[in-house]
Scaffold this motif. Sequence first.
Motif, PDB file in Angstrom:
ATOM      1  N   SER A  80       0.846  -1.205   0.000  1.00 44.97           N
ATOM      2  CA  SER A  80       0.000   0.000   0.000  1.00 44.97           C
ATOM      3  C   SER A  80       0.875   1.245   0.000  1.00 44.97           C
ATOM      4  O   SER A  80       0.637   2.186   0.745  1.00 44.97           O
ATOM      5  CB  SER A  80      -0.954   0.020   1.197  1.00 44.97           C
ATOM      6  OG  SER A  80      -1.743  -1.129   1.227  1.00 44.97           O
ATOM      7  N   MET A  81       1.885   1.225  -0.837  1.00 39.26           N
ATOM      8  CA  MET A  81       2.821   2.338  -0.907  1.00 39.26           C
ATOM      9  C   MET A  81       2.457   3.287  -2.050  1.00 39.26           C
ATOM     10  O   MET A  81       1.915   2.862  -3.057  1.00 39.26           O
ATOM     11  CB  MET A  81       4.248   1.802  -1.059  1.00 39.26           C
ATOM     12  CG  MET A  81       4.676   0.946   0.132  1.00 39.26           C
ATOM     13  SD  MET A  81       6.287   0.163  -0.058  1.00 39.26           S
ATOM     14  CE  MET A  81       7.378   1.566  -0.045  1.00 39.26           C
ATOM     15  N   SER A  82       2.767   4.565  -1.864  1.00 40.47           N
ATOM     16  CA  SER A  82       2.516   5.541  -2.924  1.00 40.47           C
ATOM     17  C   SER A  82       3.749   5.735  -3.795  1.00 40.47           C
ATOM     18  O   SER A  82       3.635   6.082  -4.965  1.00 40.47           O
ATOM     19  CB  SER A  82       2.092   6.885  -2.329  1.00 40.47           C
ATOM     20  OG  SER A  82       3.136   7.445  -1.551  1.00 40.47           O
ATOM     21  N   GLU A  83       4.931   5.538  -3.202  1.00 42.83           N
ATOM     22  CA  GLU A  83       6.194   5.676  -3.924  1.00 42.83           C
ATOM     23  C   GLU A  83       7.144   4.590  -3.474  1.00 42.83           C
ATOM     24  O   GLU A  83       7.139   4.204  -2.303  1.00 42.83           O
ATOM     25  CB  GLU A  83       6.856   7.030  -3.626  1.00 42.83           C
ATOM     26  CG  GLU A  83       6.093   8.229  -4.110  1.00 42.83           C
ATOM     27  CD  GLU A  83       6.798   9.538  -3.731  1.00 42.83           C
ATOM     28  OE1 GLU A  83       8.045   9.543  -3.602  1.00 42.83           O
ATOM     29  OE2 GLU A  83       6.098  10.535  -3.555  1.00 42.83           O
ATOM     30  N   ILE A  84       7.984   4.131  -4.401  1.00 43.71           N
ATOM     31  CA  ILE A  84       9.013   3.151  -4.084  1.00 43.71           C
ATOM     32  C   ILE A  84      10.345   3.738  -4.546  1.00 43.71           C
ATOM     33  O   ILE A  84      10.471   4.188  -5.685  1.00 43.71           O
ATOM     34  CB  ILE A  84       8.727   1.807  -4.780  1.00 43.71           C
ATOM     35  CG1 ILE A  84       7.444   1.203  -4.210  1.00 43.71           C
ATOM     36  CG2 ILE A  84       9.911   0.854  -4.616  1.00 43.71           C
ATOM     37  CD1 ILE A  84       6.967  -0.049  -4.918  1.00 43.71           C
ATOM     38  N   SER A  85      11.335   3.741  -3.654  1.00 44.40           N
ATOM     39  CA  SER A  85      12.613   4.378  -3.976  1.00 44.40           C
ATOM     40  C   SER A  85      13.767   3.381  -4.080  1.00 44.40           C
ATOM     41  O   SER A  85      14.927   3.781  -4.014  1.00 44.40           O
ATOM     42  CB  SER A  85      12.934   5.459  -2.932  1.00 44.40           C
ATOM     43  OG  SER A  85      12.922   4.917  -1.633  1.00 44.40           O
ATOM     44  N   VAL A  86      13.449   2.091  -4.218  1.00 48.75           N
ATOM     45  CA  VAL A  86      14.464   1.059  -4.427  1.00 48.75           C
ATOM     46  C   VAL A  86      14.083   0.251  -5.660  1.00 48.75           C
ATOM     47  O   VAL A  86      12.958   0.350  -6.157  1.00 48.75           O
ATOM     48  CB  VAL A  86      14.605   0.133  -3.189  1.00 48.75           C
ATOM     49  CG1 VAL A  86      15.194   0.890  -2.013  1.00 48.75           C
ATOM     50  CG2 VAL A  86      13.273  -0.498  -2.820  1.00 48.75           C
ATOM     51  N   ASN A  87      15.003  -0.566  -6.125  1.00 44.25           N
ATOM     52  CA  ASN A  87      14.771  -1.419  -7.284  1.00 44.25           C
ATOM     53  C   ASN A  87      15.066  -2.869  -6.924  1.00 44.25           C
ATOM     54  O   ASN A  87      15.854  -3.145  -6.007  1.00 44.25           O
ATOM     55  CB  ASN A  87      15.685  -0.996  -8.437  1.00 44.25           C
ATOM     56  CG  ASN A  87      15.384   0.392  -8.926  1.00 44.25           C
ATOM     57  OD1 ASN A  87      14.283   0.661  -9.385  1.00 44.25           O
ATOM     58  ND2 ASN A  87      16.353   1.287  -8.806  1.00 44.25           N
ATOM     59  N   ALA A  88      14.462  -3.780  -7.653  1.00 44.53           N
ATOM     60  CA  ALA A  88      14.755  -5.197  -7.456  1.00 44.53           C
ATOM     61  C   ALA A  88      16.256  -5.409  -7.607  1.00 44.53           C
ATOM     62  O   ALA A  88      16.881  -4.861  -8.517  1.00 44.53           O
ATOM     63  CB  ALA A  88      13.978  -6.045  -8.453  1.00 44.53           C
ATOM     64  N   GLY A  89      16.838  -6.177  -6.702  1.00 42.92           N
ATOM     65  CA  GLY A  89      18.263  -6.453  -6.713  1.00 42.92           C
ATOM     66  C   GLY A  89      19.087  -5.526  -5.843  1.00 42.92           C
ATOM     67  O   GLY A  89      20.251  -5.819  -5.553  1.00 42.92           O
ATOM     68  N   ASP A  90      18.506  -4.400  -5.410  1.00 44.97           N
ATOM     69  CA  ASP A  90      19.235  -3.471  -4.544  1.00 44.97           C
ATOM     70  C   ASP A  90      19.535  -4.110  -3.195  1.00 44.97           C
ATOM     71  O   ASP A  90      18.706  -4.845  -2.647  1.00 44.97           O
ATOM     72  CB  ASP A  90      18.431  -2.193  -4.279  1.00 44.97           C
ATOM     73  CG  ASP A  90      18.379  -1.242  -5.455  1.00 44.97           C
ATOM     74  OD1 ASP A  90      19.016  -1.524  -6.486  1.00 44.97           O
ATOM     75  OD2 ASP A  90      17.670  -0.216  -5.334  1.00 44.97           O
ATOM     76  N   ASN A  95      16.919   0.367   8.419  1.00 44.45           N
ATOM     77  CA  ASN A  95      16.368   1.723   8.506  1.00 44.45           C
ATOM     78  C   ASN A  95      16.536   2.565   7.245  1.00 44.45           C
ATOM     79  O   ASN A  95      16.287   3.766   7.271  1.00 44.45           O
ATOM     80  CB  ASN A  95      16.907   2.481   9.722  1.00 44.45           C
ATOM     81  CG  ASN A  95      16.476   1.847  11.017  1.00 44.45           C
ATOM     82  OD1 ASN A  95      15.389   1.277  11.118  1.00 44.45           O
ATOM     83  ND2 ASN A  95      17.330   1.915  12.024  1.00 44.45           N
ATOM     84  N   GLN A  96      16.937   1.954   6.137  1.00 37.29           N
ATOM     85  CA  GLN A  96      17.015   2.691   4.879  1.00 37.29           C
ATOM     86  C   GLN A  96      15.605   2.991   4.396  1.00 37.29           C
ATOM     87  O   GLN A  96      14.721   2.137   4.443  1.00 37.29           O
ATOM     88  CB  GLN A  96      17.749   1.870   3.824  1.00 37.29           C
ATOM     89  CG  GLN A  96      17.861   2.567   2.480  1.00 37.29           C
ATOM     90  CD  GLN A  96      18.656   1.753   1.476  1.00 37.29           C
ATOM     91  OE1 GLN A  96      19.530   0.974   1.839  1.00 37.29           O
ATOM     92  NE2 GLN A  96      18.342   1.938   0.201  1.00 37.29           N
ATOM     93  N   VAL A  97      15.369   4.213   3.925  1.00 39.27           N
ATOM     94  CA  VAL A  97      14.065   4.574   3.368  1.00 39.27           C
ATOM     95  C   VAL A  97      13.902   3.834   2.046  1.00 39.27           C
ATOM     96  O   VAL A  97      14.764   3.916   1.167  1.00 39.27           O
ATOM     97  CB  VAL A  97      13.940   6.094   3.160  1.00 39.27           C
ATOM     98  CG1 VAL A  97      12.631   6.434   2.455  1.00 39.27           C
ATOM     99  CG2 VAL A  97      14.033   6.824   4.492  1.00 39.27           C
ATOM    100  N   ILE A  98      12.793   3.080   1.926  1.00 39.76           N
ATOM    101  CA  ILE A  98      12.540   2.313   0.700  1.00 39.76           C
ATOM    102  C   ILE A  98      11.345   2.861  -0.080  1.00 39.76           C
ATOM    103  O   ILE A  98      11.048   2.388  -1.166  1.00 39.76           O
ATOM    104  CB  ILE A  98      12.348   0.818   1.003  1.00 39.76           C
ATOM    105  CG1 ILE A  98      11.161   0.595   1.936  1.00 39.76           C
ATOM    106  CG2 ILE A  98      13.633   0.223   1.586  1.00 39.76           C
ATOM    107  CD1 ILE A  98      10.753  -0.861   2.079  1.00 39.76           C
ATOM    108  N   GLY A  99      10.643   3.845   0.492  1.00 46.83           N
ATOM    109  CA  GLY A  99       9.505   4.432  -0.192  1.00 46.83           C
ATOM    110  C   GLY A  99       8.650   5.237   0.758  1.00 46.83           C
ATOM    111  O   GLY A  99       9.085   5.616   1.851  1.00 46.83           O
ATOM    112  N   LYS A 100       7.392   5.466   0.311  1.00 46.19           N
ATOM    113  CA  LYS A 100       6.438   6.248   1.102  1.00 46.19           C
ATOM    114  C   LYS A 100       5.089   5.532   1.146  1.00 46.19           C
ATOM    115  O   LYS A 100       4.731   4.812   0.216  1.00 46.19           O
ATOM    116  CB  LYS A 100       6.267   7.644   0.513  1.00 46.19           C
ATOM    117  CG  LYS A 100       7.533   8.474   0.621  1.00 46.19           C
ATOM    118  CD  LYS A 100       7.323   9.885   0.155  1.00 46.19           C
ATOM    119  CE  LYS A 100       8.610  10.673   0.316  1.00 46.19           C
ATOM    120  NZ  LYS A 100       8.462  12.046  -0.158  1.00 46.19           N
ATOM    121  N   THR A 101       4.370   5.767   2.229  1.00 42.54           N
ATOM    122  CA  THR A 101       3.067   5.132   2.414  1.00 42.54           C
ATOM    123  C   THR A 101       2.038   5.708   1.450  1.00 42.54           C
ATOM    124  O   THR A 101       2.168   6.831   0.981  1.00 42.54           O
ATOM    125  CB  THR A 101       2.555   5.315   3.854  1.00 42.54           C
ATOM    126  OG1 THR A 101       2.438   6.715   4.143  1.00 42.54           O
ATOM    127  CG2 THR A 101       3.479   4.662   4.858  1.00 42.54           C
TER     128      THR A 101
END
Length: 129
Positions: A80-90, A95-101
């Motif tokens: 249920s995320m609005s944004e994703i800031s990582v990619n498959a394989g990363d 505590n790394q930010v991976i996206g936004k709710t």
Amino acid sequence: VKGNLNLPVDVGLIVSDFGNITDNATGNISINNGIDLSIARGSKVYAIAGGIVSMIADAPFYGKLVIITHQNGYRSVYASMSEISVNAGDIVKLNQVIGKTGATLEGQTFHFELWINGTPLNPVEWLRF
């Protein structure tokens, strides 16, 4: 680490627990393999532990989601995320930010699951609230 994992969001109120859920209107029973947290749309989502991003998807009932594979057969699911800031394989760190709710039909809700070797675990028993 049971009971000592950081929350995947800064703060959130559990609105749907792990396990069987009965719809009060219809009496239908569904299974929640995680927990749902009420949280403002656009809040940061953090990796609960280091690992490798094994999947990025847009799935029915889950919306945009990230799955991270951790050591010893553990996986965490962030949905249920609005944004994703990582990619498959990363490779991600604790505590790394991976996206936004984002939001669901029920409102501003974030969904989180924790699995070991294909079996869902109750996140409440593993997270530090």
